[in-house]
Design an enzyme around this catalytic site. Structure first.
Site, PDB file in Angstrom:
ATOM      1  N   CYS A 326      17.096  -9.565   7.562  1.00  0.00           N
ATOM      2  CA  CYS A 326      16.600  -8.424   6.778  1.00  0.00           C
ATOM      3  C   CYS A 326      16.922  -7.103   7.479  1.00  0.00           C
ATOM      4  CB  CYS A 326      15.106  -8.593   6.509  1.00  0.00           C
ATOM      5  SG  CYS A 326      14.521  -7.579   5.125  1.00  0.00           S
ATOM      6  N   HIS A 430      14.221 -14.278   4.035  1.00  0.00           N
ATOM      7  CA  HIS A 430      13.089 -14.698   4.861  1.00  0.00           C
ATOM      8  C   HIS A 430      12.728 -16.144   4.507  1.00  0.00           C
ATOM      9  CE1 HIS A 430      12.119 -10.690   6.401  1.00  0.00           C
ATOM     10  NE2 HIS A 430      12.274 -10.226   5.171  1.00  0.00           N
TER      11      HIS A 430
END
Length: 487
Positions: A326, A430
């Site tokens: 991310c 994630h």
């Protein structure tokens, strides 16, 4: 409602335990937290963002997470400001004083979500935030007694005896409440007790006599217990273990987010994982991970100020593997642009330059649950995306994942990056390590051979059940606890 004498008193775990206990009893039950402040979050089934703890509590209740379970989520971006998420969607950043005035509006969303949730589930367990006795935060409170008073909800107060001063915490908290708030406290729970409970009994009798409130349960200290944390990270040096073959280091960025991504790695029997403060040197490791960040540009600036660009370069020179997730993925590119002042002042930052791409921070947040495969394999992956930036550039042709397209028509979207020399891997996804096949792929890529089986999903489920069973036993040992379970 479960409220605590302090942060980390055990509110989240007690709500998770009660959700599983009542679910085991065949009752339809749901978790709820009016207001949460955390950088660990999850994407709900309805496409919104909620606190990670509520997603775990939903699993304990055997439900899919929903935005109504956590209608207000605050994600700190500085010491005095936070991104404000209402019913799953970001409405922008606010300074603390501005949000204090906004709480009257936020209260409508809280009550709206609670009304919908309680209409669907006859039993709702509510988690408070911090302590109800924070005098400076009492006005307009929606997180603790302000909510309990608004919906006429009975309250349990929990305290952590392992911290010390448990009787002072409980009596002091009760004393600082108003008369009506004291009346709605139905009892106390003492958390994380270890030792002979007979030695504690005189104190329990004194407490009950002093407050006229029963002790519902004394919960035992559970050794080697793991449940995903709301925010806390343990930073400490670890001696390398011969039985743990792969050394993994995760950088602790000032605004690190979703560090629960790495729980499965930390629990794997062959992995030695440590979180590394940016002020420290990089320990010898096989894999270095740059995690997610709530404030990517400021965390990148701090990383550079601590000469981690040189430390990372040296790690790669010596053959180490590098992974970005991310915000960490964004930092690996050539540049990060913030034209709309999403993270603070509008501007531009040079990245670490390992991926030929640039990222532009957008005003609208990407919130997606994703499934797919690792490129060129049959290895299934699933997870979720939570990010403000959109990345593009020639480097992204070297994709790491093939994810199901949003139109659900069978086409695939390329995602992430893997370098031609196989040394750098990056993704927006994630939760990658929560599937054993995907985790094994990454472990193999990082250099681990002869991988032992480890199913994180089964492990987490077993931990929830262990927590519920021990909590139920502790409740059954005291008369007031048995009354609670008979509701």
């Amino acid at each position: 409602m479960v409220q605590g004498t302090t942060s980390d008193a055990g509110k989240s775990t007690l709500v998770a335990a009660l959700c599983r206990i009542f679910s085991d009893m065949g009752k339809a039950v749901a978790p709820f937290k009016p207001q949460n402040m955390a950088l660990n979050s999850a994407v709900s089934e309805d496409g919104g963002e909620i606190g990670r703890a509520q997603a775990v509590q939903a699993q304990a209740a055997r439900l899919e997470p929903h935005t109504d379970m956590n209608p207000v989520l605050l994600k700190p971006s500085s010491d005095t400001g936070a991104q404000v998420i209402i019913q799953g969607q970001s409405i922008g950043n606010m300074q603390a004083l501005d949000y204090h005035h906004y709480k009257k509006t936020a209260k409508h969303a809280v009550l709206d979500s609670f009304e919908r949730l309680s209409a669907r589930y006859p039993s709702v367990f509510v988690e408070g935030a911090g302590s109800p006795a924070e005098i400076n935060l009492r006005e307009g409170d929606i997180a603790n007694m302000g909510f309990a008073e608004a919906v006429d909800c009975p309250v349990i107060i929990i305290a952590d005896i392992d911290k010390g001063g448990v009787f002072a915490h409980l009596v002091g908290t009760l004393e600082l409440l108003s008369a009506s708030e004291q009346d709605r406290v139905v009892g106390f729970v003492i958390n994380r007790f270890r030792g002979d409970i007979a030695l504690l009994e005189p104190g329990l009798q004194w407490l009950e006599k002093r407050t006229s409130k029963p002790v519902l349960a004394v919960l035992p200290y559970l050794h080697h217990f793991h449940l995903e944390a709301e925010d806390a990270i343990e930073i400490k040096s670890k001696a390398q273990s011969a039985s743990r073959c792969l050394q993994v280091a995760v950088l602790v960025l000032p605004k690190i987010s979703n560090h629960t991504d790495f729980d499965p790695l930390a629990l794997h029997p062959q992995v030695e994982l440590q979180f590394v403060d940016l002020a420290d040197d990089l320990p010898a490791c096989d894999l270095l991970i740059i995690p997610g960040s709530k404030s990517v540009r400021s965390d990148l600036a701090y990383l550079m100020s601590e000469v981690w660009d040189k430390k990372i370069s040296r790690h790669l020179r010596y053959g180490g593997k590098l992974m970005g997730i991310c915000g960490g993925y964004q930092m690996l590119g050539r540049s990060i642009h913030d034209p709309f002042a999403v993270e603070g002042e509008a501007g531009f930052s040079e990245g670490l330059g390992y991926i030929d791409m640039e990222t532009v921070l957008a005003a609208e947040k990407t919130l997606l649950n994703r499934t797919g495969k690792i490129t060129g394999t049959d290895c299934f992956v699933s997870g979720y995306e939570i990010h403000m930036g959109q990345s593009s550039g020639p480097g992204l042709q070297q994709s790491f994942l093939d994810l199901e397209a949003l139109d659900k028509k069978g086409s695939l979207q390329k995602e992430g990056y893997i370098s031609k020399n196989g040394q750098i891997l990056a993704t927006y996804l994630h939760g990658l390590f929560q599937q054993d096949a995907a985790m094994n792929y990454v472990l193999r890529w990082a250099g681990l051979q002869d991988i032992q089986p480890f199913d994180y999903q089964l492990y987490r489920e077993a931990q929830i059940q262990r927590l519920a069973d021990s909590t139920k036993e502790a409740l059954m040992e005291r008369a007031a606890g048995r009354e609670l379970l008979s509701l």
